[in-house]
Design a protein around this motif. Structure first.
Motif, PDB file in Angstrom:
ATOM      1  N   HIS A  20       0.822  -1.224   0.000  1.00  0.00           N
ATOM      2  CA  HIS A  20       0.000   0.000   0.000  1.00  0.00           C
ATOM      3  C   HIS A  20       0.851   1.268   0.000  1.00  0.00           C
ATOM      4  O   HIS A  20       0.425   2.322  -0.467  1.00  0.00           O
ATOM      5  CB  HIS A  20      -0.981   0.001   1.188  1.00  0.00           C
ATOM      6  CG  HIS A  20      -0.335   0.222   2.520  1.00  0.00           C
ATOM      7  ND1 HIS A  20       0.361  -0.781   3.157  1.00  0.00           N
ATOM      8  CD2 HIS A  20      -0.267   1.306   3.309  1.00  0.00           C
ATOM      9  CE1 HIS A  20       0.830  -0.306   4.293  1.00  0.00           C
ATOM     10  NE2 HIS A  20       0.453   0.955   4.419  1.00  0.00           N
ATOM     11  N   ALA A  21       2.078   1.191   0.485  1.00  0.00           N
ATOM     12  CA  ALA A  21       2.958   2.356   0.508  1.00  0.00           C
ATOM     13  C   ALA A  21       3.900   2.385  -0.694  1.00  0.00           C
ATOM     14  O   ALA A  21       4.808   3.204  -0.755  1.00  0.00           O
ATOM     15  CB  ALA A  21       3.773   2.356   1.803  1.00  0.00           C
ATOM     16  N   GLY A  22       3.679   1.504  -1.641  1.00  0.00           N
ATOM     17  CA  GLY A  22       4.531   1.412  -2.818  1.00  0.00           C
ATOM     18  C   GLY A  22       5.464   0.221  -2.707  1.00  0.00           C
ATOM     19  O   GLY A  22       5.714  -0.301  -1.630  1.00  0.00           O
ATOM     20  N   GLY A  23       5.965  -0.220  -3.836  1.00  0.00           N
ATOM     21  CA  GLY A  23       6.830  -1.394  -3.862  1.00  0.00           C
ATOM     22  C   GLY A  23       6.019  -2.670  -3.837  1.00  0.00           C
ATOM     23  O   GLY A  23       4.791  -2.655  -3.957  1.00  0.00           O
ATOM     24  N   LEU A  24       6.709  -3.770  -3.670  1.00  0.00           N
ATOM     25  CA  LEU A  24       6.054  -5.077  -3.675  1.00  0.00           C
ATOM     26  C   LEU A  24       6.055  -5.699  -2.289  1.00  0.00           C
ATOM     27  O   LEU A  24       7.023  -5.574  -1.546  1.00  0.00           O
ATOM     28  CB  LEU A  24       6.768  -6.026  -4.641  1.00  0.00           C
ATOM     29  CG  LEU A  24       6.717  -5.652  -6.120  1.00  0.00           C
ATOM     30  CD1 LEU A  24       7.562  -6.633  -6.922  1.00  0.00           C
ATOM     31  CD2 LEU A  24       5.284  -5.670  -6.610  1.00  0.00           C
ATOM     32  N   ARG A  25       4.966  -6.387  -1.987  1.00  0.00           N
ATOM     33  CA  ARG A  25       4.925  -7.196  -0.772  1.00  0.00           C
ATOM     34  C   ARG A  25       5.625  -8.507  -1.073  1.00  0.00           C
ATOM     35  O   ARG A  25       5.658  -8.964  -2.222  1.00  0.00           O
ATOM     36  CB  ARG A  25       3.477  -7.497  -0.371  1.00  0.00           C
ATOM     37  CG  ARG A  25       2.780  -6.327   0.240  1.00  0.00           C
ATOM     38  CD  ARG A  25       1.524  -6.790   0.940  1.00  0.00           C
ATOM     39  NE  ARG A  25       0.389  -6.713   0.031  1.00  0.00           N
ATOM     40  CZ  ARG A  25      -0.799  -7.220   0.279  1.00  0.00           C
ATOM     41  NH1 ARG A  25      -1.023  -7.874   1.395  1.00  0.00           N
ATOM     42  NH2 ARG A  25      -1.777  -7.101  -0.581  1.00  0.00           N
TER      43      ARG A  25
END
Length: 169
Positions: free
Chosen positions: A117-122
């Protein structure tokens, strides 16, 4: 002590019990996840054999899951059974359009990539499982019911076994 005696002379039950004990060996052997699907008529012992296999890991009511889940839910269900046994009962409970993708996902041992949700990948959810599945229909018939083709890649990842094979087992 109760189930072992019943497995003598019952190849379906013996196979399910062997699969139940194989989950922890996958990592040690560097082996891939494997899912075996029992296809056959109702009331011939498919669910019973899988329930017995589930008892290897705990109370069967906590080990035998329904196919009636979304692919996201099954992703997390598989992760909770990492290095163990995953049991899914009654294939026709899942939408045939989702069934093939779920079979690939389960055998490929990795969940869907998602953004944070804050950017990037989980980090993707991963697992290694020995799997048992059952249903009156095999995957090919289930897919054909909505006009989809059963591909070779699905067949080697989701291995169908005739539950009776006209042998009375």
């Amino acid at each position: 002590s109760h189930i072992g005696h019943a497995a003598n002379g019952n190849p379906r039950l013996m196979f399910c019990l062997c699969v139940a004990f194989s989950g922890p060996l996958l990592k040690v052997l560097g082996a891939a996840s494997a899912i075996f699907h029992w296809a056959g008529d109702s009331s011939i012992g498919k669910s019973g054999a899988m329930t017995a296999a589930g008892s290897v890991w705990g109370p069967p009511e906590t080990q035998v899951h329904s196919w009636r889940q979304t692919s996201n839910a099954l992703e997390y269900t598989a992760a909770t059974h990492n290095d163990a046994l995953l049991i899914l009962d009654e294939l026709k409970e899942v939408d045939p359009k989702e069934a093939a993708a779920i079979a690939y996902m389960l055998s490929n041992a990795k969940g869907k990539g998602r953004a944070h949700h804050a950017g990037g990948l989980r980090e993707a959810t991963c697992w290694r499982i020995a799997g048992l599945s059952s249903g009156e229909l095999g995957m090919g018939d289930h897919l054909a019911s909505v006009g989809q083709k059963h591909h070779a890649g699905q067949q080697v990842r989701f291995i169908e076994i005739g539950a009776d094979a006209n042998c009375g087992h």
